[in-house]
Scaffold this motif. Structure first.
Motif, short mmCIF file in Angstrom:
data_model
loop_
_atom_site.label_atom_id
_atom_site.label_comp_id
_atom_site.label_asym_id
_atom_site.label_seq_id
_atom_site.Cartn_x
_atom_site.Cartn_y
_atom_site.Cartn_z
N ILE A 98 1.31 -10.13 -13.01
CA ILE A 98 0.76 -8.83 -12.60
C ILE A 98 -0.43 -8.91 -12.05
O ILE A 98 -0.80 -8.36 -11.01
N LEU A 99 -1.14 -10.00 -12.34
CA LEU A 99 -2.63 -10.11 -11.78
C LEU A 99 -2.66 -10.79 -10.10
O LEU A 99 -3.14 -10.46 -9.43
N PHE A 100 -1.39 -11.56 -10.29
CA PHE A 100 -1.31 -12.05 -8.74
C PHE A 100 -0.38 -11.30 -7.88
O PHE A 100 -0.26 -11.47 -6.87
N LEU A 101 0.15 -10.03 -8.50
CA LEU A 101 1.13 -9.15 -7.51
C LEU A 101 0.30 -8.70 -6.35
O LEU A 101 0.94 -8.64 -5.40
N PRO A 102 -0.90 -8.23 -6.28
CA PRO A 102 -1.51 -7.83 -5.30
C PRO A 102 -1.55 -8.87 -4.17
O PRO A 102 -1.64 -8.30 -2.93
N VAL A 103 -1.80 -10.07 -4.40
CA VAL A 103 -1.77 -11.27 -3.35
C VAL A 103 -0.52 -11.24 -2.60
O VAL A 103 -0.45 -11.35 -1.43
N VAL A 104 0.66 -10.76 -2.95
CA VAL A 104 1.95 -10.90 -2.27
C VAL A 104 2.06 -9.44 -1.22
O VAL A 104 2.68 -9.63 -0.14
N LEU A 105 1.19 -8.61 -1.51
CA LEU A 105 0.96 -7.45 -0.59
C LEU A 105 0.45 -7.78 0.68
O LEU A 105 -0.99 -8.40 0.37
N SER A 106 0.69 -7.20 1.70
CA SER A 106 -0.19 -7.63 2.82
C SER A 106 -1.26 -6.55 2.99
O SER A 106 -1.44 -5.51 2.21
N LEU A 107 -2.40 -7.07 3.57
CA LEU A 107 -3.67 -6.20 3.73
C LEU A 107 -3.31 -4.93 4.46
O LEU A 107 -4.10 -3.85 4.14
N ALA A 108 -2.27 -4.85 5.32
CA ALA A 108 -2.09 -3.24 5.89
C ALA A 108 -1.42 -2.52 4.92
O ALA A 108 -1.75 -1.50 4.91
N LEU A 109 -0.63 -3.07 4.00
CA LEU A 109 -0.08 -2.13 2.68
C LEU A 109 -1.42 -1.75 1.95
O LEU A 109 -1.43 -0.71 1.41
N ILE A 110 -2.21 -2.76 1.80
CA ILE A 110 -3.39 -2.55 0.86
C ILE A 110 -4.19 -1.42 1.35
O ILE A 110 -4.76 -0.46 0.78
N GLY A 111 -4.16 -1.44 2.84
CA GLY A 111 -4.83 -0.13 3.46
C GLY A 111 -4.10 1.03 3.35
O GLY A 111 -4.78 2.11 3.25
N PHE A 112 -3.03 1.17 3.23
CA PHE A 112 -2.41 2.30 3.12
C PHE A 112 -2.41 2.89 1.69
O PHE A 112 -2.72 4.12 1.38
N MET A 113 -2.53 1.99 0.49
CA MET A 113 -2.83 2.18 -0.70
C MET A 113 -4.31 2.66 -0.76
O MET A 113 -4.49 3.81 -1.62
N THR A 114 -5.32 2.23 -0.01
CA THR A 114 -6.55 2.66 0.09
C THR A 114 -6.54 4.26 0.36
O THR A 114 -7.30 4.82 -0.17
N GLU A 115 -5.99 4.58 1.26
CA GLU A 115 -5.77 5.94 1.84
C GLU A 115 -5.27 6.75 0.96
O GLU A 115 -5.94 8.12 0.60
N LEU A 116 -4.33 6.43 0.00
CA LEU A 116 -3.79 7.37 -1.01
C LEU A 116 -4.61 7.41 -2.21
O LEU A 116 -4.81 8.37 -2.76
N ILE A 117 -5.19 6.49 -2.63
CA ILE A 117 -6.26 6.29 -3.85
C ILE A 117 -7.43 7.18 -3.59
O ILE A 117 -7.92 7.98 -4.42
#
Length: 320
Positions: free
Chosen positions: A136-155
């Motif tokens: 669970i804690l390592f799962l965010p590392v698998v995500l690309s930074l671009a996807l993290i950016g989209f998640m940032t916009e949603l949050i």
């Protein structure tokens, strides 16, 4: 009559190979083995030199030139230190980009690094469901930074975002987390730290697996508590991993690009050196020399943090 016995030190020992040690083992390799090892070491080295070191050296050389990138190399005009002079004097985006990169680096050192170490130490105690927690804690590392950016916009969206809805700011007194230049860099760094923590945790977990359990047991028998055992036994054994974490932290903080570019293309409070390099080299301006000067400054900043620490670590290893 007394018989002569062989020295006890040599009893039961296998005969030493001729020219013992590493050199002796290398002499025993066949020509085919040496060829295979040369390929295994040579091909990655050539790829690294071709795709990392050659472009890096070329960027440093081009930083002293003025070139649009169009036409052949004969169109390159050498301008000396003019690009660097313009960056430090008449380029307004440079100062906020430097400040944001240094803030990013400081936050990465103060949050993901110690938090990742804390989580690794807890998970190394073989608690129940530790494998699930690690995944669970390592799962965010698998995500690309671009996807993290989209998640940032949603949050952090002003009206539909999770944060404003939870705090009651979605309808009245809306907080524009991503539009306010004084807030957006911190909102983005929260998400970046969330991703970086899992990465650091896995690195420290790998280092903790190499710690000799007998040393921990000996420390416990001597009356050492948990903190004393960690300080005097575990932490010194993590020295190689600390070097890796340092290098990874510096690189990840300075190369941050995708997450801010997705949100607003790295403008209005999210200026970073990596964004400025991209805008000048492949943007509409296409100033190869100017962008290479910015890339060289980014390289020097990273080396300022990495090289002194590596030198001190190597000196300690030589003394040991």
């Amino acid at each position: 009559m007394t018989g002569v016995r062989a020295p006890a030190a040599t009893e039961g020992r296998p005969p030493k190979a001729a020219g013992g040690g590493r050199r002796g083992r290398l002499r025993q390799l066949t020509a085919r083995d040496r060829f295979t090892l040369s390929l295994m070491a040579g091909i990655p080295t050539l790829i690294t030199v071709a795709f990392v070191w050659v472009p890096a050296v070329a960027s440093v050389v081009l930083s002293f030139s003025s070139w649009s990138g169009y036409g052949d190399f004969s169109t390159i005009q050498w301008v000396g230190l003019e690009n660097y002079r313009n960056i430090f004097t008449i380029y307004p985006e440079f100062q906020p980009a430097i400040e944001h990169n240094l803030a990013w680096l400081a936050v990465f050192f103060c949050v993901p690094a110690p938090l990742g170490l804390f989580l690794a130490v807890q998970l190394d105690k073989q608690i129940r469901f530790s494998r699930i927690y690690q995944s669970i804690l390592f799962l965010p590392v698998v995500l690309s930074l671009a996807l993290i950016g989209f998640m940032t916009e949603l949050i952090f969206s002003p009206t539909q975002g999770l944060v404003n809805n939870l705090t009651g700011h979605a309808d009245h007194h809306v907080i524009d987390w991503l539009g306010d230049p004084h807030l957006n860099i911190w909102a983005v760094m929260v998400m970046a730290c969330w991703r970086q923590t899992g990465y650091v945790m896995v690195l420290f977990l790998a280092g903790l697996k190499s710690v000799d359990p007998s040393q921990k047991e000996a420390a416990a028998l001597d009356g050492a508590g948990g903190w004393q055992t960690f300080r005097h036994v575990v932490w010194p054994a993590l020295r190689p991993i600390n070097v890796v974490v340092l290098v990874v932290t510096v690189i990840e903080s300075l190369r941050a690009f995708d997450i801010v570019y997705v949100i607003n293309k790295g403008t209005d409070g999210l200026e970073l050196l990596s964004v400025l390099v991209t805008d000048n080299i492949i943007g509409e301006a296409s100033r190869i020399g100017f962008g290479s000067a910015l890339a060289t400054i980014l390289l020097v900043i990273s080396l300022v943090f990495i090289v002194p620490y590596l030198i001190s670590m190597f000196r300690k290893d030589e003394r040991a």
